[in-house]
Design a protein around this motif. Structure first.
Motif, short mmCIF file in Angstrom:
data_model
loop_
_atom_site.label_atom_id
_atom_site.label_comp_id
_atom_site.label_asym_id
_atom_site.label_seq_id
_atom_site.Cartn_x
_atom_site.Cartn_y
_atom_site.Cartn_z
N THR A 43 -5.98 13.37 3.73
CA THR A 43 -7.27 12.68 3.67
C THR A 43 -8.04 12.75 4.99
OG1 THR A 43 -6.02 11.18 2.27
CG2 THR A 43 -8.28 10.57 2.70
N VAL B 160 2.37 16.08 2.85
CA VAL B 160 1.24 15.39 2.21
C VAL B 160 0.60 16.40 1.26
CG1 VAL B 160 -0.45 16.00 4.01
CG2 VAL B 160 -0.80 13.96 2.64
N ASP C 228 3.63 12.93 -0.41
CA ASP C 228 2.62 11.88 -0.31
C ASP C 228 1.41 12.35 -1.12
OD1 ASP C 228 0.33 10.52 0.41
OD2 ASP C 228 0.68 10.59 2.56
N SER D 165 -2.75 15.92 -0.47
CA SER D 165 -4.14 15.97 0.00
C SER D 165 -4.20 15.20 1.32
CB SER D 165 -5.05 15.33 -1.05
OG SER D 165 -6.32 15.08 -0.53
N MET E 251 6.02 5.39 1.58
CA MET E 251 6.33 6.44 2.58
C MET E 251 7.56 6.01 3.39
SD MET E 251 2.46 7.29 3.92
CE MET E 251 2.85 8.66 4.99
N ARG F 296 2.08 10.41 9.85
CA ARG F 296 2.61 9.06 9.66
C ARG F 296 4.08 9.07 9.23
NH1 ARG F 296 -0.90 4.49 6.70
NH2 ARG F 296 -2.21 5.03 8.47
N VAL G 269 -1.00 10.30 -2.10
CA VAL G 269 -1.87 9.11 -2.08
C VAL G 269 -3.30 9.46 -2.46
CG1 VAL G 269 -2.91 7.34 -0.59
CG2 VAL G 269 -0.45 7.71 -0.52
N SER G 270 -3.87 10.53 -1.88
CA SER G 270 -5.26 10.83 -2.24
C SER G 270 -5.37 12.01 -3.20
CB SER G 270 -6.12 11.06 -0.99
OG SER G 270 -5.77 12.25 -0.34
N GLN H 62 -5.61 2.85 -4.67
CA GLN H 62 -7.01 2.74 -4.25
C GLN H 62 -7.71 4.07 -3.99
OE1 GLN H 62 -4.38 2.41 -2.38
NE2 GLN H 62 -4.73 2.90 -0.25
N LYS H 63 -7.16 5.15 -4.54
CA LYS H 63 -7.79 6.46 -4.27
C LYS H 63 -8.28 7.07 -5.58
CE LYS H 63 -6.45 6.44 0.14
NZ LYS H 63 -7.08 6.84 1.36
N PHE I 239 -2.28 11.57 8.25
CA PHE I 239 -1.41 10.88 7.29
C PHE I 239 -0.05 11.57 7.18
CE2 PHE I 239 -5.64 9.34 6.31
CZ PHE I 239 -5.39 7.98 6.45
N SER J 67 0.87 -1.18 0.00
CA SER J 67 0.00 0.00 0.00
C SER J 67 0.91 1.23 0.00
CB SER J 67 -0.95 -0.04 1.20
OG SER J 67 -0.26 0.27 2.37
N GLY J 68 0.30 2.41 0.00
CA GLY J 68 1.08 3.64 -0.09
C GLY J 68 2.11 3.79 1.01
N THR J 69 1.78 3.28 2.21
CA THR J 69 2.67 3.43 3.36
C THR J 69 4.06 2.83 3.07
OG1 THR J 69 0.75 3.32 4.79
CG2 THR J 69 2.87 3.00 5.85
N1 PLP Z 1 -1.33 9.10 2.83
C1 PLP Z 1 -2.58 9.51 2.62
C2 PLP Z 1 -2.83 10.94 2.29
C3 PLP Z 1 -3.63 8.61 2.73
O1 PLP Z 1 -4.89 9.01 2.52
C4 PLP Z 1 -3.37 7.26 3.06
C5 PLP Z 1 -4.46 6.28 3.20
O2 PLP Z 1 -5.60 6.62 3.39
C6 PLP Z 1 -2.04 6.90 3.25
C7 PLP Z 1 -1.05 7.84 3.12
C8 PLP Z 1 -1.68 5.50 3.58
O3 PLP Z 1 -1.85 4.77 2.43
P1 PLP Z 1 -2.06 3.18 2.50
O4 PLP Z 1 -3.26 2.94 3.33
O5 PLP Z 1 -2.27 2.88 1.02
O6 PLP Z 1 -0.83 2.61 3.03
#
Ligand code: PLP
Length: 368
Positions: A141, A137, A167, A139, A69, A92, A169-170, A192-193, A89, A64-66
């Motif tokens: 989320t 980041v 980041d 967006s 990261m 994170r 991701v969204s 998945q976004k 996020f 996943s995106g993490t």
């Molecule tokens: N960064 C953002 C802005 C996110 O919205 C998310 C997940 O919702 C993540 C990172 C983490 O991504 P993942 O859940 O795909 O690891």
């Protein structure tokens, strides 16, 4: 299990996946060393480069995106990371740095606010040479904030030897982002976004500067070693076994996105965000109650809106999400501390204005 009808699933990730994309995943599996995967990776690259706005190759990671990261933290800093934090996020990245025992500081603003270029400049100028990586980041989320990444990157470029990791991701595929033009060193996203794929892939691109930094770092980890990704992408492959079925789906989605056109896609997302914001304002005016948008004006994401509820004691975020579910619609509660007092609407991916209007009409009935 209740099946949610197509067009009614408005989580801010994972987002709804349209049927032809799901069908693309049913192609026979191929091996990950050999001409078939090379053809597939080769076919993905032009669309991915366009998506990222880069001439650099785009890595495909089965995570996943993490995961990506983590890659940013372990591959791109030798000294100290400055994490711009404006919600869960962006926090994170800081937590990842702590998890790896890498030196890091936070430059945080309140939830709903954006990280501003002038604050970043002040911190970087206070002790030149302290930081060699800034994480941000695009967006957020958890709050629906869109950070001014282009301006933040311009500040980073005023200083020597600092990289910026974004980041997205969204945001990627739903909000304008141009990696090379904006001078971004690392951009990562998840499938998945706004790309509207099933979960399971992360995508990332690294600048030449970023790769040079990674070369100077001895312990970059293993699964998320960017030099391995860089080496393998040159051979149109991945370091380890990739999720080939998801890559077939990605190929299909890139074709569909090319048909729509990136600028048109960005405008569709912005139009859905504008409509959602106007709807909240109308709701507030007509009801005389304190509805609101969590993200500060001027810094609102085109892909996700967090809506503040006027009376969470009477009707909380989880109450609203549950009542919407009873009507066959999925929205998200607020995130973290905002859970009781807000809901989040993901207007991204393949959603249309017509579907959004239907959702807002249902939501209005639940709220009023
Ligand atoms: N960064 C953002 C802005 C996110 O919205 C998310 C997940 O919702 C993540 C990172 C983490 O991504 P993942 O859940 O795909 O690891």
């Amino acid at each position: 299990m209740t099946t949610i009808e197509y067009g009614r699933f408005f989580l801010p990730g994972p987002t709804e996946v349209e049927p032809s994309t799901l069908a693309a995943m049913t192609q026979p599996v191929i091996g990950h060393r050999g001409p078939e995967i090379q053809r597939l990776m080769g076919a993905l690259q032009p669309g991915l480069k366009q998506l990222f706005g880069t001439v650099r190759p785009v890595y495909v990671s089965t995570s996943s995106g993490t995961g990506m990261m983590e890659a940013a933290i372990t591959n791109l800093s030798r000294k100290r990371v400055l994490c711009l934090v404006c919600g869960a996020f962006s926090q994170r990245s800081y937590d990842i740095a702590l998890g790896f025992g890498r030196p890091a500081d936070r430059l945080a603003v309140g939830w709903g606010e954006a990280n501003l270029p002038e604050d970043l400049r002040e911190v970087l100028a206070a002790e030149p040479g302290r930081y060699d990586l800034v994480t941000v980041v695009h967006s957020e989320t958890s709050t629906g904030v869109l950070n001014p990444v282009r301006e933040l990157a311009a500040v980073v470029r005023e200083f020597d030897d600092i990289l910026i990791s974004v980041d997205a991701v969204s945001s990627l595929g739903g909000a304008p982002l141009r990696m090379d033009e904006w001078g971004l060193d690392f951009v990562l996203t998840g499938a998945q976004k706004a790309l509207a794929l099933p979960p399971g892939l992360a995508l990332a691109a690294a600048s030449e500067r970023a790769i040079a930094r990674a070369r100077a770092i001895e312990h970059r980890g293993f699964y998320f070693d960017l030099l391995k990704f860089e080496k393998q992408v040159e051979r149109q492959m991945t370091p380890s076994t990739p999720a080939v079925s998801l890559m077939f789906a990605l190929q299909h989605r890139l074709d569909l996105m090319a048909q729509e056109g990136m600028e048109v896609r960005w405008r569709r997302h912005q139009a859905m965000a504008d409509r959602t914001h106007a709807w909240v304002e109308e709701l507030e005016r007509d009801s005389g109650r304190a509805y609101g948008i969590v993200a500060a004006a001027g810094y609102r994401s085109p892909t996700v809106t967090a809506v503040r509820l006027p009376d969470p004691e009477r009707l909380s975020g989880p109450d609203v999400a549950a009542r919407m579910r009873e009507r066959g619609y999925i929205v998200a509660t607020g995130y973290g501390a905002l859970k009781p007092e807000s809901i989040r609407i993901g207007h991204m991916g393949e959603h249309t204005m017509v579907q959004l209007e239907e959702l807002l009409a249902q939501l209005e009935e639940v709220l009023t």
